[in-house]
Design a protein around this motif. Structure first.
Motif, mmCIF file in Angstrom:
data_model
loop_
_atom_site.group_PDB
_atom_site.id
_atom_site.type_symbol
_atom_site.label_atom_id
_atom_site.label_comp_id
_atom_site.label_asym_id
_atom_site.label_seq_id
_atom_site.Cartn_x
_atom_site.Cartn_y
_atom_site.Cartn_z
ATOM 1 N N ILE A 5 -61.955 17.112 72.075
ATOM 2 C CA ILE A 5 -62.442 17.566 73.380
ATOM 3 C C ILE A 5 -61.249 17.777 74.307
ATOM 4 C CG2 ILE A 5 -63.779 16.951 75.429
ATOM 5 C CD1 ILE A 5 -65.651 15.377 73.574
ATOM 6 N N ALA A 25 -66.233 25.226 77.225
ATOM 7 C CA ALA A 25 -66.377 23.768 77.195
ATOM 8 C C ALA A 25 -66.423 23.236 75.768
ATOM 9 C CB ALA A 25 -67.634 23.347 77.945
ATOM 10 N N ASP A 26 -65.761 22.124 75.556
ATOM 11 C CA ASP A 26 -65.924 21.346 74.330
ATOM 12 C C ASP A 26 -66.998 20.283 74.514
ATOM 13 O OD1 ASP A 26 -63.612 22.516 72.906
ATOM 14 O OD2 ASP A 26 -62.466 21.524 74.494
ATOM 15 N N ALA A 27 -67.241 19.926 75.769
ATOM 16 C CA ALA A 27 -68.256 18.924 76.092
ATOM 17 C C ALA A 27 -68.848 19.230 77.451
ATOM 18 C CB ALA A 27 -67.671 17.517 76.077
ATOM 19 N N ARG A 46 -64.021 12.881 70.392
ATOM 20 C CA ARG A 46 -65.352 12.643 70.951
ATOM 21 C C ARG A 46 -65.613 11.147 71.137
ATOM 22 N NH1 ARG A 46 -67.843 15.072 67.329
ATOM 23 N NH2 ARG A 46 -68.124 13.283 65.966
ATOM 24 N N LEU A 57 -76.513 24.434 72.165
ATOM 25 C CA LEU A 57 -75.492 23.392 72.013
ATOM 26 C C LEU A 57 -74.999 23.309 70.569
ATOM 27 C CD1 LEU A 57 -77.116 20.596 74.195
ATOM 28 C CD2 LEU A 57 -74.914 21.696 74.664
ATOM 29 N N GLY A 59 -71.151 17.395 69.071
ATOM 30 C CA GLY A 59 -70.490 18.665 68.831
ATOM 31 C C GLY A 59 -69.162 18.464 68.124
ATOM 32 N N ASP A 94 -71.413 24.238 68.969
ATOM 33 C CA ASP A 94 -70.721 23.003 68.582
ATOM 34 C C ASP A 94 -70.164 22.277 69.803
ATOM 35 O OD1 ASP A 94 -70.057 21.190 66.591
ATOM 36 O OD2 ASP A 94 -68.074 22.073 66.236
ATOM 37 N N VAL A 95 -70.977 22.206 70.861
ATOM 38 C CA VAL A 95 -70.579 21.589 72.128
ATOM 39 C C VAL A 95 -71.266 20.227 72.269
ATOM 40 C CG1 VAL A 95 -70.719 21.771 74.648
ATOM 41 C CG2 VAL A 95 -70.119 23.771 73.277
ATOM 42 N N ASN A 96 -70.495 19.217 72.636
ATOM 43 C CA ASN A 96 -71.028 17.877 72.867
ATOM 44 C C ASN A 96 -71.775 17.808 74.202
ATOM 45 O OD1 ASN A 96 -69.566 16.067 70.694
ATOM 46 N ND2 ASN A 96 -67.986 17.428 71.512
ATOM 47 N N ILE A 112 -70.685 27.064 77.931
ATOM 48 C CA ILE A 112 -70.195 27.728 76.715
ATOM 49 C C ILE A 112 -69.289 28.898 77.096
ATOM 50 C CG2 ILE A 112 -70.907 29.105 74.718
ATOM 51 C CD1 ILE A 112 -73.450 27.287 74.632
#
Length: 249
Positions: free
Chosen positions: A36, A58-60, A4, A87, A32, A91-93, A54
């Protein structure tokens, strides 16, 4: 797989965020997971985009319009609670870049809108040099220009005629930049293209002879975030996808 903090450091440096006085925080807005791999980009951090991101794994999420703006109430209730809850649960940035993304000479909203519409800037204007201006190879009438914009952006723009001159010098600034109209006039524009229009611009167009085009806030700001996400693919090896959330405004 980048961390991140690698993403944030890279984007902050690339967009030179420290140069800008903005209406909200640029960079990481919601923390999050640490690693990433997949980035979803979109125009606005709406609940619809968050849910779609989501679902897409997605991680971000990377957006132009984030969650936090100067002058907000500050309480986490209603729509703000819903967006933040999703979010945090996933746990998404969330990364958001506003004016720095508008202004970037290559990846920014203005540069990318110019690319889509075939305009090349030779100068900048307005507060923080956000506005772009350049000359068209072949001057056009306002109606023809409006038809070209509609074909490229997929929506019919609002056209405010000036004095009917052929349009050689085109100035543009994406989104809600109708307040830059006077600066565009002072910079020598024959027409100013932005996203929105307010009541005063009709009078200014009539009285100065400079045409005004409102092509849609969302429609003019689709492209910078996509270019920025693609830069992350090339520079840091993430995967990315753009998710369009339709918006008539």
């Amino acid at each position: 797989m980048p961390l991140r903090q690698d993403i944030q450091s890279h984007l902050n440096q690339l967009l030179q965020v420290e140069r800008f006085k903005d209406y909200g925080p640029n960079g990481l807005q919601v923390e999050g997971r640490d690693q990433i791999k997949h980035v979803v980009c979109g125009v606005t951090a709406s609940l619809a985009l968050i849910e779609a991101a989501i679902t897409a794994g997605a991680d971000a999420i990377l957006v132009h319009h984030g969650l936090f703006w100067r002058g907000q109430d500050g309480r986490v209730t209603g729509w703000m609670k819903q967006r933040l809850a999703r979010l945090l649960q996933a746990d998404v940035n969330l990364f958001a870049y506003h004016l720095p993304l508008d202004a970037h000479a290559d990846l920014g909203n203005n540069a990318q809108l110019g690319r889509v519409l075939g305009w090349q800037a030779d100068a900048r204007f307005g507060e923080q040099d956000l506005g772009f201006i350049g000359s068209q190879a072949s001057p056009l009438g306002l109606q023809v220009l409006g038809e070209q914009i509609a074909a490229k952006l997929g929506r019919t723009p609002v056209l405010l005629p000036g004095d009917g001159r052929l349009l050689k010098r085109v100035a543009w600034c994406t989104g809600g930049a109708q307040g830059y109209f006077e600066a565009a006039i002072a910079a020598g524009a024959d027409v100013f293209v932005t996203g929105e229009v307010s009541e005063p611009q009709a009078h200014l167009a009539a009285e100065t002879g400079v045409a005004f085009v409102a092509a849609g806030h969302h429609a003019t700001e689709r492209y910078g975030v996509q270019a920025l996400a693609q830069a992350l693919v090339l520079d840091l090896g993430v995967t990315q996808q753009f998710i369009e959330i339709e918006n008539p405004a």
